[in-house]
Enzyme design. Structure first.
Site, PDB file in Angstrom:
ATOM      1  N   ALA A  37     -15.196   2.442   5.796  1.00 38.84           N
ATOM      2  CA  ALA A  37     -14.909   2.030   4.425  1.00 38.84           C
ATOM      3  C   ALA A  37     -16.175   2.227   3.608  1.00 38.84           C
ATOM      4  O   ALA A  37     -17.225   1.670   3.938  1.00 38.84           O
ATOM      5  CB  ALA A  37     -14.461   0.566   4.363  1.00 38.84           C
TER       6      ALA A  37
ATOM      7  N   ARG B  71      -7.016   4.587   2.334  1.00 37.49           N
ATOM      8  CA  ARG B  71      -6.430   3.247   2.477  1.00 37.49           C
ATOM      9  C   ARG B  71      -5.302   3.022   1.479  1.00 37.49           C
ATOM     10  O   ARG B  71      -4.145   2.931   1.842  1.00 37.49           O
ATOM     11  CB  ARG B  71      -7.504   2.164   2.328  1.00 37.49           C
ATOM     12  CG  ARG B  71      -6.982   0.740   2.562  1.00 37.49           C
ATOM     13  CD  ARG B  71      -8.117  -0.272   2.590  1.00 37.49           C
ATOM     14  NE  ARG B  71      -7.623  -1.608   2.857  1.00 37.49           N
ATOM     15  CZ  ARG B  71      -7.316  -2.504   1.924  1.00 37.49           C
ATOM     16  NH1 ARG B  71      -7.460  -2.203   0.618  1.00 37.49           N
ATOM     17  NH2 ARG B  71      -6.867  -3.700   2.249  1.00 37.49           N
TER      18      ARG B  71
ATOM     19  N   HIS C 290       0.811  -1.237   0.000  1.00 40.10           N
ATOM     20  CA  HIS C 290       0.000   0.000   0.000  1.00 40.10           C
ATOM     21  C   HIS C 290       0.835   1.272   0.000  1.00 40.10           C
ATOM     22  O   HIS C 290       0.618   2.175   0.810  1.00 40.10           O
ATOM     23  CB  HIS C 290      -0.957   0.004   1.199  1.00 40.10           C
ATOM     24  CG  HIS C 290      -2.039  -1.026   1.116  1.00 40.10           C
ATOM     25  ND1 HIS C 290      -3.096  -1.069   1.993  1.00 40.10           N
ATOM     26  CD2 HIS C 290      -2.225  -2.073   0.266  1.00 40.10           C
ATOM     27  CE1 HIS C 290      -3.890  -2.082   1.688  1.00 40.10           C
ATOM     28  NE2 HIS C 290      -3.368  -2.710   0.636  1.00 40.10           N
TER      29      HIS C 290
ATOM     30  N   ASP D  62      -1.773   3.467   3.237  1.00 40.81           N
ATOM     31  CA  ASP D  62      -1.673   3.246   4.686  1.00 40.81           C
ATOM     32  C   ASP D  62      -0.568   2.259   5.055  1.00 40.81           C
ATOM     33  O   ASP D  62      -0.483   1.829   6.206  1.00 40.81           O
ATOM     34  CB  ASP D  62      -3.021   2.792   5.246  1.00 40.81           C
ATOM     35  CG  ASP D  62      -3.413   1.383   4.794  1.00 40.81           C
ATOM     36  OD1 ASP D  62      -2.684   0.776   3.976  1.00 40.81           O
ATOM     37  OD2 ASP D  62      -4.458   0.879   5.255  1.00 40.81           O
TER      38      ASP D  62
ATOM     39  N   ASP E 262     -22.186   3.302   7.222  1.00 40.61           N
ATOM     40  CA  ASP E 262     -23.505   2.676   7.221  1.00 40.61           C
ATOM     41  C   ASP E 262     -23.602   1.402   8.060  1.00 40.61           C
ATOM     42  O   ASP E 262     -24.659   0.765   8.092  1.00 40.61           O
ATOM     43  CB  ASP E 262     -23.928   2.366   5.780  1.00 40.61           C
ATOM     44  CG  ASP E 262     -22.880   1.554   5.023  1.00 40.61           C
ATOM     45  OD1 ASP E 262     -21.970   0.984   5.666  1.00 40.61           O
ATOM     46  OD2 ASP E 262     -22.958   1.503   3.781  1.00 40.61           O
TER      47      ASP E 262
END
Length: 453
Positions: free
Chosen positions: A287, A247, A163, A182, A291
């Site tokens: 992410a 991310r 990453h 990240d 929700d």
């Protein structure tokens, strides 16, 4: 002596047609008539050493980086002729996320109004083995047709075996924008390393050029590497950080004065984001949308403590304009119907982002973002609203092949789409099953899709 390096260009064409649904099947011997729009595809060149970045130059060439080859090169899109311009000898190359990464032209490049400069980013290791990334500037020598005089503008940026992100673009404000991931924290071989995407640098760190707080961010940088004075104030500090809470953002494109990004989700919720100065994009606590659906943050640094998305409170928290894909709480992530469970996850692994203009030749694509996908070997066409602030309408999947699509660019006349493919890695094939790395159709290639009306 002037030395040229060439690739072998395939003599055959990969011919693709687009049906009314814009799904694609591939042949090598004839064209496929379609009910709506017509495309012809061909291999421009192949055998590239893990190509990573690609830009269409004003000289009509495709300028590229080769992550594992450590090269910057250019490819003639008409003939496939390859010319190596520079080898980054100091780059450290790892298996998938390390090496020579982003590429951006300077503001006066090939305009005759100033210096012909090119910027790139790469990972390296210092004498004690610590891994970092740096952004450097190179001069283009037109007479010799090479890049030279590497000069560091930012050094000791965070880098890791996972990453790193590393997308680099020049904005209309003549600032550089650079994405840092990240570092793969909290997962795989880095499962015990914390995710720092919510950490903001202190004034002391900025003064000392200590960039340890920069993972999970988009940076805004002056051309000499300094901090722009008009960068956002975050927690009372002005730094290079333009946005944070990301991310693994690998796509970055300006649409007029708006900056869009896309990033890989964990096992769902890849994102497309409209970046606003000082915006917090939620990772690792959120992410996709906040929700409480298919994602919750399990913090290994705290012994596996679980955080719900709804528990996260932050100023200037931004929702994505689109996700691939948001799923419910009971989604079965262990499904392996495509062969490998992680390939079956509801994600596409977005690797780059381009904009198809409102006056482009392909009517159905006008005013859309184009996302290249690693897992699915396809492009996704995401229409925008007239204000270019939200995704609007249905997403269309096109040009599906047994490849991993690393980057997409559009020709200046908008009639040709160029797709760069990975040299290795697994993907989901046209039959919905796993295509293993050794069986990818076109390794390290540039494919041209030309619109024929």
């Amino acid at each position: 002596m002037k030395v040229k390096f060439f690739r072998n260009t395939k003599a055959y064409a990969l011919v693709l047609g687009v049906m009314a649904s814009l799904m694609v099947s591939a042949k090598t011997d004839d064209k496929i008539q379609t009910t709506e729009q017509f495309f012809e595809g061909r291999i421009v060149t192949d055998g590239l050493e893990a190509p990573w970045a690609m830009s269409y130059g004003t000289d009509g060439m495709l300028w590229i980086t080769e992550r594992q080859g450590k090269h910057i090169a250019k490819v003639n899109p008409k003939t496939g002729e390859y010319k190596r311009l520079y080898t980054v000898e100091n780059a450290f190359v790892g298996p998938q996320h390390e090496g020579v990464l982003g590429l951006a032209f300077g503001p006066d490049f090939l305009t005759g109004k100033g210096k012909d400069e090119v910027y790139t980013a790469y990972t390296y290791k210092d004498k004690d083995g610590t891994e970092y990334a740096r952004i450097v500037k190179l001069s283009y020598n037109k007479k010799r047709d090479i890049l030279e005089n590497e000069k560091i503008i930012m050094d000791k940026l965070p880098a890791s075996n996972d990453h790193n992100s590393g997308r680099l673009v020049l904005g209309p404000d003549k600032k550089l924008y650079y994405t840092i991931g990240d570092q793969g924290g909290n997962q795989g071989q880095n499962k015990d390393k914390p995710i720092l995407a919510q950490r903001i640098p202190t004034k002391e760190e900025v003064t000392k050029k200590d960039y340890r707080s920069y993972p999970g961010s988009t940076l805004r940088i002056n051309l000499d590497g300094s901090v722009p004075k008009d960068n956002p104030v975050i927690n009372g500090v002005v730094s290079h950080v333009f946005t944070y809470g990301h991310r693994n953002p690998q796509g970055l494109v300006f649409v007029e004065n708006k900056l869009f990004s896309n990033e890989h989700g964990p096992s769902s919720d890849d994102e497309i984001n409209l970046l606003v100065p000082g915006g917090n994009y939620g990772w690792p606590n959120v992410a996709g949308y906040q929700d409480d659906q298919g994602y919750e943050y399990v913090n290994n640094s705290e012994g596996g403590k679980i955080y719900k998305e709804s528990e996260f409170k932050a100023e200037n928290l931004q929702d994505p304009i689109k996700t691939f894909y948001t799923v419910g709480k009971n989604y079965e992530f262990n499904d392996s119907s495509c062969g490998m469970a992680y390939l079956c996850w509801p994600t596409i692994a977005p690797s780059s982002l381009a904009y198809y203009p409102a006056d482009g030749k392909i009517e159905g694509w006008r005013n859309s973002l184009i996302v290249s996908a690693l897992k699915n070997g396809a492009l996704y066409i995401v229409p925008l609203n007239d204000r270019k602030t939200q995704a609007q309408g249905d997403v269309t999947k096109v040009f599906k092949t047994n490849n991993r699509y690393r980057m997409v660019v559009i020709s200046p006349d908008t009639s040709k789409i160029y797709v760069m493919t990975d040299s290795s890695g697994n993907a989901v094939g046209t039959d919905g099953k796993t295509v293993k790395s050794e069986n990818l159709a076109n390794k390290g290639a540039i494919i041209e899709f030309e619109y024929k009306k």
